[in-house]
Enzyme design. Structure first.
Site, PDB file in Angstrom:
ATOM      1  N   GLU A  70       0.820  -1.223   0.000  1.00 46.75           N
ATOM      2  CA  GLU A  70       0.000   0.000   0.000  1.00 46.75           C
ATOM      3  C   GLU A  70       0.847   1.263   0.000  1.00 46.75           C
ATOM      4  O   GLU A  70       0.360   2.345   0.340  1.00 46.75           O
ATOM      5  CB  GLU A  70      -0.953   0.009   1.203  1.00 46.75           C
ATOM      6  CG  GLU A  70      -1.894  -1.178   1.306  1.00 46.75           C
ATOM      7  CD  GLU A  70      -2.953  -1.241   0.206  1.00 46.75           C
ATOM      8  OE1 GLU A  70      -2.954  -0.375  -0.693  1.00 46.75           O
ATOM      9  OE2 GLU A  70      -3.767  -2.189   0.241  1.00 46.75           O
ATOM     10  N   HIS A  73      -2.707   2.604   8.370  1.00 51.06           N
ATOM     11  CA  HIS A  73      -3.838   1.860   7.805  1.00 51.06           C
ATOM     12  C   HIS A  73      -4.071   0.602   8.635  1.00 51.06           C
ATOM     13  O   HIS A  73      -3.114  -0.059   9.046  1.00 51.06           O
ATOM     14  CB  HIS A  73      -3.540   1.491   6.352  1.00 51.06           C
ATOM     15  CG  HIS A  73      -4.472   0.464   5.776  1.00 51.06           C
ATOM     16  ND1 HIS A  73      -5.826   0.693   5.620  1.00 51.06           N
ATOM     17  CD2 HIS A  73      -4.260  -0.800   5.333  1.00 51.06           C
ATOM     18  CE1 HIS A  73      -6.385  -0.384   5.094  1.00 51.06           C
ATOM     19  NE2 HIS A  73      -5.463  -1.316   4.917  1.00 51.06           N
ATOM     20  N   HIS A 133      -7.503  -2.472   9.972  1.00 50.98           N
ATOM     21  CA  HIS A 133      -8.808  -3.082   9.682  1.00 50.98           C
ATOM     22  C   HIS A 133      -9.660  -3.190  10.952  1.00 50.98           C
ATOM     23  O   HIS A 133      -9.956  -4.302  11.397  1.00 50.98           O
ATOM     24  CB  HIS A 133      -8.597  -4.490   9.099  1.00 50.98           C
ATOM     25  CG  HIS A 133      -7.718  -4.556   7.885  1.00 50.98           C
ATOM     26  ND1 HIS A 133      -7.067  -5.706   7.494  1.00 50.98           N
ATOM     27  CD2 HIS A 133      -7.385  -3.610   6.971  1.00 50.98           C
ATOM     28  CE1 HIS A 133      -6.376  -5.474   6.387  1.00 50.98           C
ATOM     29  NE2 HIS A 133      -6.539  -4.210   6.047  1.00 50.98           N
ATOM     30  N   GLU A 144     -16.805  13.138  22.463  1.00 54.72           N
ATOM     31  CA  GLU A 144     -15.478  13.626  22.090  1.00 54.72           C
ATOM     32  C   GLU A 144     -15.190  13.564  20.585  1.00 54.72           C
ATOM     33  O   GLU A 144     -14.214  14.145  20.119  1.00 54.72           O
ATOM     34  CB  GLU A 144     -14.392  12.858  22.856  1.00 54.72           C
ATOM     35  CG  GLU A 144     -14.273  11.411  22.462  1.00 54.72           C
ATOM     36  CD  GLU A 144     -12.960  10.786  22.939  1.00 54.72           C
ATOM     37  OE1 GLU A 144     -12.849   9.559  22.857  1.00 54.72           O
ATOM     38  OE2 GLU A 144     -12.062  11.517  23.386  1.00 54.72           O
ATOM     39  N   HIS A 185     -13.152  -2.710   3.856  1.00 58.46           N
ATOM     40  CA  HIS A 185     -11.724  -3.026   3.978  1.00 58.46           C
ATOM     41  C   HIS A 185     -11.127  -2.496   5.281  1.00 58.46           C
ATOM     42  O   HIS A 185     -10.614  -3.273   6.086  1.00 58.46           O
ATOM     43  CB  HIS A 185     -10.959  -2.477   2.753  1.00 58.46           C
ATOM     44  CG  HIS A 185      -9.495  -2.789   2.760  1.00 58.46           C
ATOM     45  ND1 HIS A 185      -8.800  -3.185   1.646  1.00 58.46           N
ATOM     46  CD2 HIS A 185      -8.582  -2.765   3.760  1.00 58.46           C
ATOM     47  CE1 HIS A 185      -7.528  -3.410   1.953  1.00 58.46           C
ATOM     48  NE2 HIS A 185      -7.380  -3.149   3.236  1.00 58.46           N
TER      49      HIS A 185
HETATM   50  O1  2HA Z   1      -0.933  -5.016   3.902  1.00 59.17           O
HETATM   51  O2  2HA Z   1      -3.821  -4.160   4.853  1.00 59.17           O
HETATM   52  O3  2HA Z   1      -4.508  -3.287   2.477  1.00 59.17           O
HETATM   53  C1  2HA Z   1      -2.151  -5.598   4.119  1.00 59.17           C
HETATM   54  C2  2HA Z   1      -3.238  -4.648   3.918  1.00 59.17           C
HETATM   55  C3  2HA Z   1      -3.582  -4.302   2.539  1.00 59.17           C
HETATM   56 ZN    ZN Z   2      -5.702  -3.298   4.375  1.00 57.62          ZN
END
Ligand code: 2HA
Ligand code: ZN
Length: 270
Positions: free
Chosen positions: A116, A139, A141, A169, A210
């Site tokens: 990414e 990033h 999940h 908040e 995602h």
């Molecule tokens: O690297 O989260 O979006 C693994 C991820 C891809």
């Molecule tokens: Zn990801």
């Protein structure tokens, strides 16, 4: 040269990846972080003239030429970073051409930066225009935010307002709101460009079905930003199927703006 494993930026990166894994945000190889570093800090721990490898990034980011980044490795697990930072992380400089990464430390098994990277570096470009002090793109999940993208309208104003209404908040922590991308193929320059465009107006960008991207001045702040949005999404999922009796009104939001000296995203409050 000092031991890089004692560098505050490295210690903080290890702690952050470990903590994110513990929160359940980074299963398997899920998630990635890029931390922009100052040359003077890097130079205390690595010889900046000794390039170990040159790795093509696959895109052009001339405005980042000469900048240093500590970035999680592709296919690597956040849970393992603490046990072998040199294998799971890499420190590189963007070459003068803006298209190659000059590896100075890490990716010790011959690996490379996260798939990414386009979304990360393009987001750094976008955030640096808004705040020259931005250092982090993160990033992950988180389950509740992800779940919310299956059942909530993806309209950015509506999505933001729902999160703001879930904890007092929220509007204080992310007055710029949350931008939302529809499902897109990850790891591509296209999603990188789309993410960066969304980063121009908010520090949080949801990737539907995602995960989420956050940006901030340091790891702690960026972690806290995602943590706050994720908490709000958790509350939403606890109440969404129940009859709503109370909420945080727009009048209350305006009081929060005044009290905490923040300005809600233009047009997001009535
Ligand atoms: O690297 O989260 O979006 C693994 C991820 C891809
Ligand atoms: Zn990801």
């Amino acid at each position: 040269m000092k031991d890089i494993l004692t560098a505050p930026f490295l210690v903080e990166m290890v702690r952050t990846t470990t903590n994110m894994y513990a929160h359940g945000w980074d299963e398997r190889n899920g998630g990635n972080i890029s931390l922009r570093l100052d040359e003077k800090d890097v130079a205390e721990y690595v010889d900046v003239n000794k390039v170990l490898r040159v790795i093509p990034t696959g895109f052009s980011a001339p405005s980042l030429a000469g900048m240093y980044f500590l970035v999680t490795g592709t296919g690597k697990y956040f849970k393992n970073v603490q046990y072998d930072p040199a294998r799971n992380l890499g420190l590189f400089r963007i070459a003068a051409d803006g298209e190659n990464a000059e590896l100075l430390w890490g990716y010790s098994d011959g690996g490379q930066f996260t798939s990414e990277l386009p979304a990360h570096l393009m987001s750094h470009v976008a955030r640096l225009k808004v705040n020259p002090d931005n250092h982090v793109v993160m990033h992950c999940h988180p389950a509740n935010l992800l779940a919310m993208t299956y059942v909530h309208d993806l309209d950015e104003r509506a999505f933001t307002r729902t999160l703001w209404q879930m904890c007092t908040e929220c509007i204080v922590v992310f007055p710029d709101g949350v931008n939302v991308l529809p499902w897109m193929l990850c790891g591509t320059n296209e999603i990188g460009i789309a993410t960066a465009e969304k980063m121009e107006t908010a520090r949080l960008v949801v990737w539907s079905q995602h995960g989420i991207y956050g940006a901030g001045v340091d790891l702690d702040e960026t972690f806290g930003l995602i943590e706050t949005a994720e908490k709000a999404a958790e509350i939403y999922l606890k109440i969404a199927h129940l009859p709503l009796k109370n909420t945080i009104t727009d009048d209350a939001m305006h009081q929060l703006e005044k009290r905490f000296n923040v300005k809600a995203r233009e047009g997001y409050l009535d």
